[in-house]
Design a protein around this motif. Structure first.
Motif, PDB file in Angstrom:
ATOM      1  N   UNK A   1      -8.967  -1.176   3.431  1.00 13.82           N
ATOM      2  CA  UNK A   1     -10.368  -1.270   3.830  1.00 13.82           C
ATOM      3  C   UNK A   1     -10.856  -2.683   3.539  1.00 13.82           C
ATOM      4  N   UNK A   2     -11.247  -3.396   4.584  1.00 14.88           N
ATOM      5  CA  UNK A   2     -11.800  -4.747   4.459  1.00 14.88           C
ATOM      6  C   UNK A   2     -13.289  -4.646   4.752  1.00 14.88           C
ATOM      7  N   UNK A   3     -14.126  -5.073   3.819  1.00 17.72           N
ATOM      8  CA  UNK A   3     -15.558  -4.898   4.062  1.00 17.72           C
ATOM      9  C   UNK A   3     -16.386  -5.905   3.289  1.00 17.72           C
ATOM     10  N   UNK A   4     -17.545  -6.240   3.888  1.00 18.92           N
ATOM     11  CA  UNK A   4     -18.556  -7.029   3.205  1.00 18.92           C
ATOM     12  C   UNK A   4     -19.526  -6.133   2.439  1.00 18.92           C
ATOM     13  N   UNK A   5     -19.437  -4.821   2.657  1.00 24.78           N
ATOM     14  CA  UNK A   5     -20.331  -3.860   2.012  1.00 24.78           C
ATOM     15  C   UNK A   5     -19.660  -3.278   0.769  1.00 24.78           C
ATOM     16  N   UNK A   6     -20.300  -3.454  -0.377  1.00 26.34           N
ATOM     17  CA  UNK A   6     -19.712  -2.953  -1.613  1.00 26.34           C
ATOM     18  C   UNK A   6     -19.542  -1.433  -1.580  1.00 26.34           C
ATOM     19  N   UNK A   7     -20.480  -0.732  -0.933  1.00 22.67           N
ATOM     20  CA  UNK A   7     -20.373   0.727  -0.895  1.00 22.67           C
ATOM     21  C   UNK A   7     -19.121   1.183  -0.159  1.00 22.67           C
ATOM     22  N   UNK A   8     -18.685   0.454   0.852  1.00 23.05           N
ATOM     23  CA  UNK A   8     -17.449   0.805   1.556  1.00 23.05           C
ATOM     24  C   UNK A   8     -16.245   0.742   0.627  1.00 23.05           C
ATOM     25  N   UNK A   9     -16.295  -0.181  -0.328  1.00 16.39           N
ATOM     26  CA  UNK A   9     -15.144  -0.417  -1.202  1.00 16.39           C
ATOM     27  C   UNK A   9     -15.048   0.588  -2.338  1.00 16.39           C
ATOM     28  N   UNK A  10     -16.077   1.434  -2.494  1.00 19.68           N
ATOM     29  CA  UNK A  10     -16.049   2.411  -3.586  1.00 19.68           C
ATOM     30  C   UNK A  10     -14.988   3.490  -3.371  1.00 19.68           C
ATOM     31  N   UNK A  11     -14.527   3.657  -2.140  1.00 20.96           N
ATOM     32  CA  UNK A  11     -13.491   4.663  -1.894  1.00 20.96           C
ATOM     33  C   UNK A  11     -12.107   4.149  -2.263  1.00 20.96           C
ATOM     34  N   UNK A  12     -12.015   2.885  -2.644  1.00 21.66           N
ATOM     35  CA  UNK A  12     -10.700   2.270  -2.883  1.00 21.66           C
ATOM     36  C   UNK A  12     -10.172   2.577  -4.280  1.00 21.66           C
ATOM     37  N   UNK A  13      -8.869   2.773  -4.361  1.00 20.47           N
ATOM     38  CA  UNK A  13      -8.212   2.938  -5.657  1.00 20.47           C
ATOM     39  C   UNK A  13      -8.148   1.612  -6.399  1.00 20.47           C
ATOM     40  N   UNK A  14      -8.074   0.528  -5.651  1.00 22.60           N
ATOM     41  CA  UNK A  14      -8.111  -0.812  -6.226  1.00 22.60           C
ATOM     42  C   UNK A  14      -8.585  -1.770  -5.141  1.00 22.60           C
ATOM     43  N   UNK A  15      -9.154  -2.893  -5.571  1.00 23.39           N
ATOM     44  CA  UNK A  15      -9.679  -3.890  -4.639  1.00 23.39           C
ATOM     45  C   UNK A  15      -9.027  -5.234  -4.946  1.00 23.39           C
ATOM     46  N   UNK A  16      -8.390  -5.810  -3.937  1.00 23.21           N
ATOM     47  CA  UNK A  16      -7.838  -7.159  -4.060  1.00 23.21           C
ATOM     48  C   UNK A  16      -8.926  -8.145  -3.658  1.00 23.21           C
TER      49      UNK A  16
ATOM     50  N   UNK B   1       0.862  -1.182   0.000  1.00 22.54           N
ATOM     51  CA  UNK B   1       0.000   0.000   0.000  1.00 22.54           C
ATOM     52  C   UNK B   1       0.898   1.233   0.000  1.00 22.54           C
ATOM     53  N   UNK B   2       0.640   2.155  -0.924  1.00 23.03           N
ATOM     54  CA  UNK B   2       1.441   3.372  -1.020  1.00 23.03           C
ATOM     55  C   UNK B   2       0.781   4.505  -0.240  1.00 23.03           C
ATOM     56  N   UNK B   3       1.569   5.520   0.063  1.00 27.98           N
ATOM     57  CA  UNK B   3       1.011   6.711   0.707  1.00 27.98           C
ATOM     58  C   UNK B   3      -0.041   7.323  -0.216  1.00 27.98           C
ATOM     59  N   UNK B   4      -1.155   7.750   0.377  1.00 26.85           N
ATOM     60  CA  UNK B   4      -2.221   8.340  -0.415  1.00 26.85           C
ATOM     61  C   UNK B   4      -3.049   7.351  -1.205  1.00 26.85           C
ATOM     62  N   UNK B   5      -2.949   6.057  -0.881  1.00 25.77           N
ATOM     63  CA  UNK B   5      -3.664   5.021  -1.627  1.00 25.77           C
ATOM     64  C   UNK B   5      -4.612   4.269  -0.693  1.00 25.77           C
ATOM     65  N   UNK B   6      -5.799   3.903  -1.208  1.00 23.15           N
ATOM     66  CA  UNK B   6      -6.742   3.065  -0.481  1.00 23.15           C
ATOM     67  C   UNK B   6      -6.855   1.740  -1.217  1.00 23.15           C
ATOM     68  N   UNK B   7      -6.512   0.668  -0.536  1.00 27.19           N
ATOM     69  CA  UNK B   7      -6.578  -0.682  -1.107  1.00 27.19           C
ATOM     70  C   UNK B   7      -7.676  -1.455  -0.387  1.00 27.19           C
ATOM     71  N   UNK B   8      -8.596  -2.031  -1.139  1.00 27.59           N
ATOM     72  CA  UNK B   8      -9.670  -2.818  -0.552  1.00 27.59           C
ATOM     73  C   UNK B   8      -9.342  -4.295  -0.529  1.00 27.59           C
ATOM     74  N   UNK B   9      -9.909  -4.997   0.443  1.00 31.58           N
ATOM     75  CA  UNK B   9      -9.858  -6.461   0.480  1.00 31.58           C
ATOM     76  C   UNK B   9     -11.290  -6.954   0.480  1.00 31.58           C
ATOM     77  N   UNK B  10     -11.637  -7.753  -0.530  1.00 27.46           N
ATOM     78  CA  UNK B  10     -13.008  -8.244  -0.675  1.00 27.46           C
ATOM     79  C   UNK B  10     -12.993  -9.757  -0.828  1.00 27.46           C
ATOM     80  N   UNK B  11     -14.126 -10.356  -0.528  1.00 28.35           N
ATOM     81  CA  UNK B  11     -14.270 -11.802  -0.655  1.00 28.35           C
ATOM     82  C   UNK B  11     -15.334 -12.297   0.293  1.00 28.35           C
TER      83      UNK B  11
END
Length: 493
Positions: A449-464, A275-285
Motif C-alpha cells: 500500500x503506497x499512500x500519502x494518507x496516514x489512515x491508509x497505512x494503518x492497515x499495514x503490518x509494517x511501513x517502509x 512481501x509475504x503471503x498474508x502481509x500488508x507492507x506500506x510505502x510512505x514518504x
C-alpha cells in the motif's frame, strides 16, 4: 520589521472542496520563510494565489503594504513575485540567454540584437553568480543549473520575492548545499523567499520563520529557532483520528513479492523489498521520496536500471506489466482517470479486462460470462451502479475507484499493489476500499500500500519509509502520526 508579503483571511473553493479556509501568512522583508504542511493542507493553492494564477474567493494579498495587481496584469505580477517549481519551466531547445529573456528578446525594438541579448544574459548571470554559459542549450544543463537559471530569470524581472517549491527534490547532497549557499547570498542582497519542502531538516537549516497549514487553515507561525522539532511535527499532524479499524494479520512464510537491488536514476537507489503471503507492507514518504516510482517498478510500469522483481517466485521481465499480471499480481494505479479505467466503456468491460481471455473461446468474450463476473465484483465491492452496462465515466469518484479495484481483484491475485487507493473518495468508500485490501490479504495475498494518507497505512503490518530515494526505516504496526511523520520528514533524532 517590514512585511514584504501578506495574505489575509484567504478563502478558496473549488466546487464543494474548500482548499483554503481563512488562511494567512506574513513574510518579513529579506527573510526566508518556510511553508509546511501535509499533502492537501493548501500550500499549492496559496502559491497559485500569491503568484496571481488564482483569485481568492475571499481575503486579500498585499506586497509591501500595497494591494496585489489585477490578475490580467502579468507584467506587474512578474515584477513582484516568481515561483521556481519542482518541475522546471525552462525550455530545453532554447539557449540560456533565450530562456532568461523569453518574450522580451528584442528589448522593445523591432529586431532582436543577438549580441546585446547574450551580453544582457551574461550580466544577469554574473550578478546572481550563476556559473553557466549564456549560449549553452538549456537542455544540456543539470537540474541544479536549470534551477539557478530560473531564479536569475525571476530576479531579472525585478521581483524581490521568490517562491521555491520543493527545490531539493531532485538534487543530491552537494547540490543542495550549493543551493543553500546561493539562497543565503540572495538573502544578503535583500531577496525575500518562501520555501516549501517536505524535508523539515532543511527548514531548520535555511529558514528563519515557518508557517504551518493543516486542513486548509493556518495553524501557527513561529521563529524556527524557537520551535522544537516535535512541536513542528505535531502542528502538521494535529490529532490523529483513525478512519478505519485495521485488522490484525498473521503473515505466512512464503514470499509472494520480492524486489532485489532495485535502482532507477532520479527515483530511488539500491532498494530491497519483500512481501509475504498474508502481509500488508506500506510505502510512505514525501512526493520526492521515490515511493511511487518503486511501486510502479514492482508492477512493471517502470523499468529499473538495476535489480530484479519476482512475483510468486517467478522473475518478471523488467517493464513488463502483462508478465507481472500473469504471474499473479493485481494493481491499482495512482491516477485512476488516466491509467485505471476507460470512461466510455462499461463497468463490466473495465472490471474484466485482465481475464477477458478466460471469458470465452477463440478470442471471443462471452457477454453472459462477462456480465456474471461483473455482477459478482459489483456485489463484492458494493459498487453503486445501474448495472454492468453503465459507463464508468457516469459513476461517482468513489464508485469509479471501486471499479479499478474490481479490475485488480477479478483474477484473485496473490500480490496486490495499490497506490493512493483512497484519494478523492468519501469516508464510506475509503472503508470499503481498505476493507477490500484486507479481504484479499485474509485470503492469503500479500499487499503493498503506497499512500500519502496516514489512515491508509494503518492497515499495514509494517511501513517502509523512504527519504530521498532510499528506505530509511522499517516501522512496525502501532506507530503514531507523530512518529511516522517525523521519519518521513527526516526529523527523527
Amino acid at each position: 520589521m517590514n512585511i514584504h508579503v501578506e495574505a489575509r483571511n484567504v478563502v478558496k473553493r473549488f466546487g464543494p472542496t474548500t482548499a483554503l479556509n481563512g488562511a494567512k501568512i506574513e513574510i518579513a522583508e529579506g527573510e526566508t520563510h518556510a511553508l509546511v504542511g501535509r499533502n492537501g493542507a493548501g500550500k499549492s493553492t496559496l502559491v497559485s494565489i500569491l503568484t496571481g494564477l488564482q483569485r481568492p474567493d475571499e481575503g486579500e494579498v498585499r506586497f509591501s503594504g500595497q494591494a496585489a495587481p489585477a490578475l490580467a496584469d502579468r507584467d506587474a505580477w512578474r515584477q513582484r513575485v516568481a515561483c521556481v517549481y519542482q518541475k522546471s519551466t525552462i525550455i530545453p531547445a532554447l539557449t540560456v540567454a533565450e530562456n532568461l529573456f523569453l518574450n522580451r528578446q528584442s528589448d522593445g525594438h523591432a529586431r532582436i540584437n543577438w549580441r546585446k541579448l547574450r551580453a544582457r544574459a551574461r550580466e544577469v548571470l554574473d550578478t546572481y553568480e550563476v556559473d553557466v554559459d549564456a549560449q549553452a542549450l538549456a537542455g544540456d544543463l543539470s537540474v541544479e543549473q536549470r534551477q539557478l537559471v530560473e531564479i536569475a530569470r525571476a530576479l531579472s524581472f525585478g521581483a524581490r520575492f521568490i517562491i521555491l517549491d520543493e527545490p531539493t527534490a531532485r538534487l543530491d547532497g552537494p547540490a543542495i548545499e550549493r543551493l543553500f549557499t546561493r539562497m543565503r547570498s540572495l538573502r544578503e542582497q535583500g531577496v525575500t523567499m518562501m520555501y516549501i519542502s517536505h524535508h523539515l531538516d532543511e527548514v531548520y537549516e535555511i529558514c528563519q520563520s515557518v508557517t504551518v497549514f493543516r486542513d486548509a487553515r493556518h495553524v501557527t507561525t513561529r521563529r524556527v529557532a524557537d520551535l522544537p522539532h516535535d512541536e513542528l511535527v505535531a502542528a502538521m499532524t494535529g490529532e490523529a483520528t483513525a478512519a478505519y479499524e485495521a485488522r490484525e494479520h498473521t503473515p505466512g512464510e512464503r514470499v509472494v513479492l520480492r524486489g532485489a537491488g532495485l535502482s532507477l536514476t532520479g527515483r530511488y537507489t539500491d532498494i530491497d523489498i519483500s512481501v509475504k503471503e498474508g502481509e500488508v507492507v506500506g510505502l510512505a514518504g514525501s512526493a520526492s521520496s521515490g515511493k511511487v516510482g518503486l511501486a510502479e517498478t514492482l508492477v512493471g510500469l517502470r523499468k529499473p536500471d538495476t535489480g530484479t522483481v519476482e512475483v510468486n517466485g517467478t522473475r518478471v521481465r523488467p517493464g513488463d506489466v502483462p508478465a507481472a499480471i500473469r504471474a499473479g499480481l493485481g494493481f491499482v494505479p495512482e491516477d485512476r482517470h488516466h491509467e485505471g479505467f476507460v470512461p466510455l466503456l462499461s463497468v463490466g468491460e473495465n472490471a474484466t479486462f485482465p481475464i477477458a481471455r478466460k471469458l470465452g473461446r477463440y478470442g471471443l468474450v462471452s457477454p453472459a460470462r462477462r456480465r456474471a463476473t461483473a455482477e459478482r465484483m459489483i456485489a463484492a465491492l458494493d459498487i453503486k451502479t445501474e448495472g454492468p452496462d453503465q459507463p464508468v465515466g457516469d459513476l461517482s469518484g468513489g464508485n469509479a475507484q471501486k471499479v479499478v479495484f474490481a479490475r485488480a481483484l477479478v483474477d484473485d491475485p496473490t500480490v496486490l499493489v495499490v497506490i493512493n487507493p483512497t484519494a478523492g473518495v468519501d469516508v464510506k468508500a475509503k472503508q470499503a476500499l481498505l476493507g477490500a485490501v484486507e479481504d484479499a490479504v485474509e485470503r492469503g495475498a500479500g499487499a503493498v500500500v503506497v499512500s500519502d494518507e496516514l489512515d491508509d497505512l494503518r492497515i499495514c503490518d509494517r511501513v517502509l519509509v523512504m527519504f530521498h530515494g532510499r528506505v530509511v526505516k522499517d516501522v512496525p504496526r502501532g506507530w503514531t502520526d507523530h512518529e511516522l511523520v517525523a521519519v518521513m520528514e527526516g526529523m527523527e533524532e
